[in-house]
Write a protein that holds these residues in place. Structure first.
Motif, mmCIF file in Angstrom:
data_model
loop_
_atom_site.group_PDB
_atom_site.id
_atom_site.type_symbol
_atom_site.label_atom_id
_atom_site.label_comp_id
_atom_site.label_asym_id
_atom_site.label_seq_id
_atom_site.Cartn_x
_atom_site.Cartn_y
_atom_site.Cartn_z
ATOM 1 N N MET A 1 112.420 40.586 25.501
ATOM 2 C CA MET A 1 111.910 39.885 26.068
ATOM 3 C C MET A 1 111.457 40.623 25.291
ATOM 4 O O MET A 1 110.213 41.161 25.705
ATOM 5 C CB MET A 1 110.938 38.517 26.199
ATOM 6 N N ARG A 2 110.296 40.034 23.820
ATOM 7 C CA ARG A 2 109.188 41.132 22.560
ATOM 8 C C ARG A 2 108.271 40.579 22.726
ATOM 9 O O ARG A 2 108.697 39.030 22.489
ATOM 10 C CB ARG A 2 109.788 42.473 21.934
ATOM 11 N N LEU A 3 107.005 40.572 22.063
ATOM 12 C CA LEU A 3 106.145 40.020 21.505
ATOM 13 C C LEU A 3 106.498 39.569 20.197
ATOM 14 O O LEU A 3 105.649 38.319 20.159
ATOM 15 C CB LEU A 3 105.123 41.275 21.543
ATOM 16 N N HIS A 4 107.312 40.052 19.043
ATOM 17 C CA HIS A 4 107.533 39.330 18.374
ATOM 18 C C HIS A 4 108.570 38.376 18.192
ATOM 19 O O HIS A 4 108.541 37.686 17.326
ATOM 20 C CB HIS A 4 108.560 40.708 17.259
ATOM 21 N N ASN A 5 109.574 38.421 19.675
ATOM 22 C CA ASN A 5 110.251 37.232 19.929
ATOM 23 C C ASN A 5 109.694 36.154 20.341
ATOM 24 O O ASN A 5 111.065 35.236 20.146
ATOM 25 C CB ASN A 5 111.471 37.769 20.903
ATOM 26 N N LEU A 6 108.261 36.313 21.454
ATOM 27 C CA LEU A 6 107.474 35.149 21.291
ATOM 28 C C LEU A 6 107.240 34.364 20.656
ATOM 29 O O LEU A 6 107.534 33.852 19.341
ATOM 30 C CB LEU A 6 106.471 35.231 21.981
ATOM 31 N N ARG A 7 108.048 33.123 20.757
ATOM 32 C CA ARG A 7 107.592 31.453 19.961
ATOM 33 C C ARG A 7 107.483 30.244 20.627
ATOM 34 O O ARG A 7 107.371 30.043 21.627
ATOM 35 C CB ARG A 7 109.229 30.634 19.608
ATOM 36 N N PRO A 8 107.115 29.229 20.622
ATOM 37 C CA PRO A 8 106.189 28.159 21.309
ATOM 38 C C PRO A 8 107.605 27.583 21.463
ATOM 39 O O PRO A 8 108.461 27.726 20.906
ATOM 40 C CB PRO A 8 105.812 27.521 20.106
ATOM 41 N N ARG A 9 106.887 27.193 22.789
ATOM 42 C CA ARG A 9 108.197 25.935 23.216
ATOM 43 C C ARG A 9 108.656 25.039 22.487
ATOM 44 O O ARG A 9 107.764 23.977 21.895
ATOM 45 C CB ARG A 9 107.635 25.131 24.974
ATOM 46 N N PRO A 10 110.452 24.537 22.345
ATOM 47 C CA PRO A 10 110.697 23.669 21.284
ATOM 48 C C PRO A 10 110.134 22.098 21.653
ATOM 49 O O PRO A 10 109.696 21.698 22.937
ATOM 50 C CB PRO A 10 111.865 23.693 21.775
#
Length: 203
Positions: free
Chosen positions: A1-10
């Motif tokens: 997990m990286r900062l550029h991989n963070l996504r909001p919860r679906p």
């Protein structure tokens, strides 16, 4: 997990509803606001609890809790005109006033007001009296006796008879206390001076 991989919860983010884009936008020609009226206008909001001018629920419900009205002291008002029905020299108190129906109901005391003129001297016993009523009663040769605070007034009169004003009487205990403190401070200084004398004589 990286900062550029963070996504909001679906499902946590929704597409913004675009209003005012015509009937084909899916929100109708009125943009979900209905037909006319206060709520259809720009900036036409209704405050919380408003019921269209009808008495709101918060005002219809009975009020409970603390209220200073429960501690209000009610006095029965008696004017000097009412006291003229008594004979000269008679004593007028709460019991006599109730017997003569000048005072009816529940009251914490009697208050004498100066409306009218007193024709003869009376001995009036009351809880409160106005300055005008006191002057007129004394002018007619009568006396007024207050049922509340009589002890403190008696102390003031006693000091005046002894030739001491009320201010001096109240200041006397403070002066005595100050004198005691002063003497308490002076004692150690005397003891120190005597001790020094003794040591000088011995040397």
């Amino acid at each position: 997990m990286r900062l550029h991989n963070l996504r909001p919860r679906p499902g946590s983010r929704h597409r913004v509803k675009r209003l005012g884009c015509g009937e084909s936008s899916g929100h109708g020609k009125t943009s979900g606001k209905g037909n006319k009226g206060q709520k259809a206008r720009s900036g036409g909001s209704i405050r919380l609890g408003f019921e269209g001018g009808q008495m709101p629920l918060i005002r219809r419900l009975p009020k409970r809790g603390f209220n200073n009205a429960a501690f209000h002291r009610r006095y029965a008002i008696v004017n000097l005109d009412d006291l003229n029905s008594f004979k000269a020299g008679s004593v007028v108190n709460a019991q006599v006033l109730r017997e003569s129906n000048l005072v009816r109901g529940d009251f914490v005391g009697i208050k004498i007001l100066g409306d009218g003129e007193l024709k003869h001297g009376l001995t009036v016993e009351a809880d409160q009296v106005s300055a005008a009523a006191r002057g007129k009663i004394e002018k007619a040769g009568g006396t007024i006796t207050l049922r509340e605070g009589g002890a403190s007034k008696g102390l003031i009169h006693a000091s005046e008879q002894a030739g001491v004003s009320a201010g001096e009487a109240s200041a006397e205990p403070a002066l005595q206390a100050a004198g005691k403190k002063k003497s308490a401070r002076l004692v150690p200084a005397r003891v120190k001076a005597q001790a020094k004398k003794k040591t000088s004589q011995e040397s």
